[in-house]
Design a protein around this motif. Structure first.
Motif, PDB file in Angstrom:
ATOM      1  N   SER A   9       0.844  -1.185   0.000  1.00  0.00           N
ATOM      2  CA  SER A   9       0.000   0.000   0.000  1.00  0.00           C
ATOM      3  C   SER A   9       0.885   1.244   0.000  1.00  0.00           C
ATOM      4  O   SER A   9       2.037   1.204   0.414  1.00  0.00           O
ATOM      5  CB  SER A   9      -0.895  -0.002   1.232  1.00  0.00           C
ATOM      6  N   ASP A  10       0.320   2.350  -0.454  1.00  0.00           N
ATOM      7  CA  ASP A  10       1.065   3.612  -0.484  1.00  0.00           C
ATOM      8  C   ASP A  10       1.502   4.005   0.919  1.00  0.00           C
ATOM      9  O   ASP A  10       2.610   4.485   1.124  1.00  0.00           O
ATOM     10  CB  ASP A  10       0.189   4.731  -1.054  1.00  0.00           C
ATOM     11  N   PHE A  11       0.610   3.789   1.871  1.00  0.00           N
ATOM     12  CA  PHE A  11       0.914   4.196   3.244  1.00  0.00           C
ATOM     13  C   PHE A  11       2.099   3.389   3.785  1.00  0.00           C
ATOM     14  O   PHE A  11       3.004   3.941   4.397  1.00  0.00           O
ATOM     15  CB  PHE A  11      -0.318   4.013   4.137  1.00  0.00           C
ATOM     16  N   LYS A  12       2.074   2.100   3.486  1.00  0.00           N
ATOM     17  CA  LYS A  12       3.171   1.248   3.940  1.00  0.00           C
ATOM     18  C   LYS A  12       4.498   1.689   3.303  1.00  0.00           C
ATOM     19  O   LYS A  12       5.516   1.786   3.985  1.00  0.00           O
ATOM     20  CB  LYS A  12       2.876  -0.206   3.588  1.00  0.00           C
ATOM     21  N   LEU A  39      10.728   1.483  20.296  1.00  0.00           N
ATOM     22  CA  LEU A  39      10.023   2.760  20.183  1.00  0.00           C
ATOM     23  C   LEU A  39       9.474   2.945  18.757  1.00  0.00           C
ATOM     24  O   LEU A  39       8.326   3.353  18.560  1.00  0.00           O
ATOM     25  CB  LEU A  39      11.033   3.865  20.512  1.00  0.00           C
ATOM     26  N   VAL A  40      10.310   2.632  17.772  1.00  0.00           N
ATOM     27  CA  VAL A  40       9.886   2.742  16.369  1.00  0.00           C
ATOM     28  C   VAL A  40       8.716   1.791  16.122  1.00  0.00           C
ATOM     29  O   VAL A  40       7.719   2.161  15.505  1.00  0.00           O
ATOM     30  CB  VAL A  40      11.052   2.411  15.403  1.00  0.00           C
ATOM     31  N   GLN A  41       8.829   0.600  16.652  1.00  0.00           N
ATOM     32  CA  GLN A  41       7.780  -0.404  16.474  1.00  0.00           C
ATOM     33  C   GLN A  41       6.446   0.102  17.021  1.00  0.00           C
ATOM     34  O   GLN A  41       5.419   0.030  16.347  1.00  0.00           O
ATOM     35  CB  GLN A  41       8.199  -1.681  17.213  1.00  0.00           C
ATOM     36  N   GLU A  42       6.501   0.646  18.212  1.00  0.00           N
ATOM     37  CA  GLU A  42       5.268   1.136  18.820  1.00  0.00           C
ATOM     38  C   GLU A  42       4.696   2.326  18.054  1.00  0.00           C
ATOM     39  O   GLU A  42       3.480   2.435  17.872  1.00  0.00           O
ATOM     40  CB  GLU A  42       5.517   1.502  20.284  1.00  0.00           C
ATOM     41  N   ALA A  43       5.596   3.190  17.596  1.00  0.00           N
ATOM     42  CA  ALA A  43       5.147   4.359  16.828  1.00  0.00           C
ATOM     43  C   ALA A  43       4.499   3.921  15.511  1.00  0.00           C
ATOM     44  O   ALA A  43       3.487   4.493  15.082  1.00  0.00           O
ATOM     45  CB  ALA A  43       6.321   5.296  16.564  1.00  0.00           C
ATOM     46  N   LEU A  44       5.054   2.895  14.870  1.00  0.00           N
ATOM     47  CA  LEU A  44       4.491   2.410  13.603  1.00  0.00           C
ATOM     48  C   LEU A  44       3.094   1.819  13.823  1.00  0.00           C
ATOM     49  O   LEU A  44       2.182   2.042  13.019  1.00  0.00           O
ATOM     50  CB  LEU A  44       5.415   1.351  12.975  1.00  0.00           C
ATOM     51  N   ILE A  45       2.932   1.077  14.915  1.00  0.00           N
ATOM     52  CA  ILE A  45       1.620   0.491  15.216  1.00  0.00           C
ATOM     53  C   ILE A  45       0.590   1.597  15.432  1.00  0.00           C
ATOM     54  O   ILE A  45      -0.514   1.559  14.886  1.00  0.00           O
ATOM     55  CB  ILE A  45       1.710  -0.431  16.463  1.00  0.00           C
TER      56      ILE A  45
ATOM     57  N   THR B  40      10.070  -4.441   9.271  1.00  0.00           N
ATOM     58  CA  THR B  40       9.423  -4.717   7.972  1.00  0.00           C
ATOM     59  C   THR B  40       8.346  -5.797   8.153  1.00  0.00           C
ATOM     60  O   THR B  40       7.271  -5.702   7.554  1.00  0.00           O
ATOM     61  CB  THR B  40      10.458  -5.153   6.915  1.00  0.00           C
ATOM     62  N   ASP B  41       8.629  -6.794   8.990  1.00  0.00           N
ATOM     63  CA  ASP B  41       7.623  -7.835   9.268  1.00  0.00           C
ATOM     64  C   ASP B  41       6.371  -7.228   9.885  1.00  0.00           C
ATOM     65  O   ASP B  41       5.248  -7.617   9.548  1.00  0.00           O
ATOM     66  CB  ASP B  41       8.182  -8.902  10.229  1.00  0.00           C
ATOM     67  N   LEU B  42       6.606  -6.289  10.782  1.00  0.00           N
ATOM     68  CA  LEU B  42       5.466  -5.638  11.450  1.00  0.00           C
ATOM     69  C   LEU B  42       4.566  -4.947  10.424  1.00  0.00           C
ATOM     70  O   LEU B  42       3.340  -5.091  10.453  1.00  0.00           O
ATOM     71  CB  LEU B  42       5.988  -4.613  12.467  1.00  0.00           C
ATOM     72  N   LEU B  43       5.174  -4.207   9.505  1.00  0.00           N
ATOM     73  CA  LEU B  43       4.383  -3.506   8.491  1.00  0.00           C
ATOM     74  C   LEU B  43       3.638  -4.501   7.597  1.00  0.00           C
ATOM     75  O   LEU B  43       2.490  -4.266   7.220  1.00  0.00           O
ATOM     76  CB  LEU B  43       5.270  -2.586   7.656  1.00  0.00           C
ATOM     77  N   GLU B  47      -0.399  -4.651   7.276  1.00  0.00           N
ATOM     78  CA  GLU B  47      -1.027  -4.557   5.965  1.00  0.00           C
ATOM     79  C   GLU B  47      -1.943  -5.756   5.705  1.00  0.00           C
ATOM     80  O   GLU B  47      -3.062  -5.600   5.217  1.00  0.00           O
ATOM     81  CB  GLU B  47       0.054  -4.473   4.889  1.00  0.00           C
ATOM     82  N   GLN B  48      -1.444  -6.943   6.066  1.00  0.00           N
ATOM     83  CA  GLN B  48      -2.246  -8.155   5.868  1.00  0.00           C
ATOM     84  C   GLN B  48      -3.530  -8.092   6.697  1.00  0.00           C
ATOM     85  O   GLN B  48      -4.607  -8.439   6.208  1.00  0.00           O
ATOM     86  CB  GLN B  48      -1.440  -9.398   6.264  1.00  0.00           C
TER      87      GLN B  48
END
Lengths: 188, 72
Positions: A9-12, A39-45, B40-43, B47-48
């Protein structure tokens, strides 16, 4: 064209592009790479869950950095209440990922950065290192553009004084090479 | 001249450039690393999950619908 199921996706894609800068900003806040990546992981979620609230045409970078910064300060404050930390320990933790210490001689810079007031260090690392615009940095830090500019300038002056690079006699060839270059690198 | 401009003026260009190079090096040390697989796995997972829950049609679904229309 690749198979339709694999098209991200574009957002991803947009998030992926910002991850290197996000990781740097997280590291500057958290000090250690594994904690920074948490921290990055949590921010991405959080960003993914809130993507409908992102206004297209505005800076995704500033939006993501703001989310990450909020995550950090809400957790950091919690942790600080639990485990009192002295400035010395904080300083020792700054940019303490092992990969960086091996092949780069940035120890003096890191030590000097650790002595800066938090707001100045943040402004300088955002603008001077990560190449974030003054406007974006102001949005992230929730202050005026002029405030960011003055923090960056004060941080630079203090670092230069600490590193002893404002007296020409203390410079080695590295300085001369940089100084002699026809187009000096802009600090941004 | 504003206070900011004075601050700026008092920094020698060579010293500023030197500091700038060092700061960029510090940045590149992190930014040049490959993105960790866990991110990258998280994204991929996010997405899935989004595609699995029948959310509003994604642009590519509209696109394939339009292509089916055109193929008629």
């Amino acid at each position: 064209m690749t198979s339709d199921a694999a098209a991200p996706s574009d957002f991803k894609s947009a998030l992926l592009k910002e991850i290197p800068k996000l990781r740097f900003f997280a590291l500057s806040l958290a000090g250690q790479q594994d904690r920074a990546d948490d921290l990055v992981q949590e921010a991405l979620i959080k960003a993914w869950a809130a993507q409908d609230r992102f206004t297209p045409g505005t800076s995704l970078r500033a939006w993501l950095f703001t989310i990450l910064r909020n995550v950090f300060y809400s957790e950091y404050r919690k942790r600080r209440r639990e485990v009192p930390d002295t400035d010395g320990e904080e300083a020792a933790r700054l940019f303490s990922n092992p990969e960086q210490n091996g092949h780069l001689d940035l120890g003096d810079l890191k030590a000097a950065l650790a002595t800066l007031p938090e707001d100045q260090r943040e402004a300088l690392l955002l603008v001077g290192a990560a190449g974030v615009s003054y406007e974006e940095a102001a949005q992230v830090c929730g202050c005026a553009v002029g405030t960011i500019k003055s923090r960056v300038n004060r941080a630079r002056k203090r670092l230069l004084a600490l590193l002893g690079v404002d007296s020409a006699s203390e410079f080695g060839g590295d300085y001369l090479a940089v100084n002699g270059a026809s187009a000096p690198l802009e600090l941004a | 001249m504003s206070r900011q401009e004075q601050d700026q003026a008092s920094l020698s260009p060579g010293a500023s450039a030197h500091l700038g190079v060092q700061l960029r090096r510090l940045f590149n040390a992190t930014a040049d690393e490959p993105i960790p697989a866990r991110l990258t796995d998280l994204l991929d997972q996010l997405e899935q999950a989004e595609r699995a829950s029948a959310s509003p049609p994604a642009p590519e679904r509209l696109e394939s619908a339009a292509m089916a229309e055109a193929g008629r």
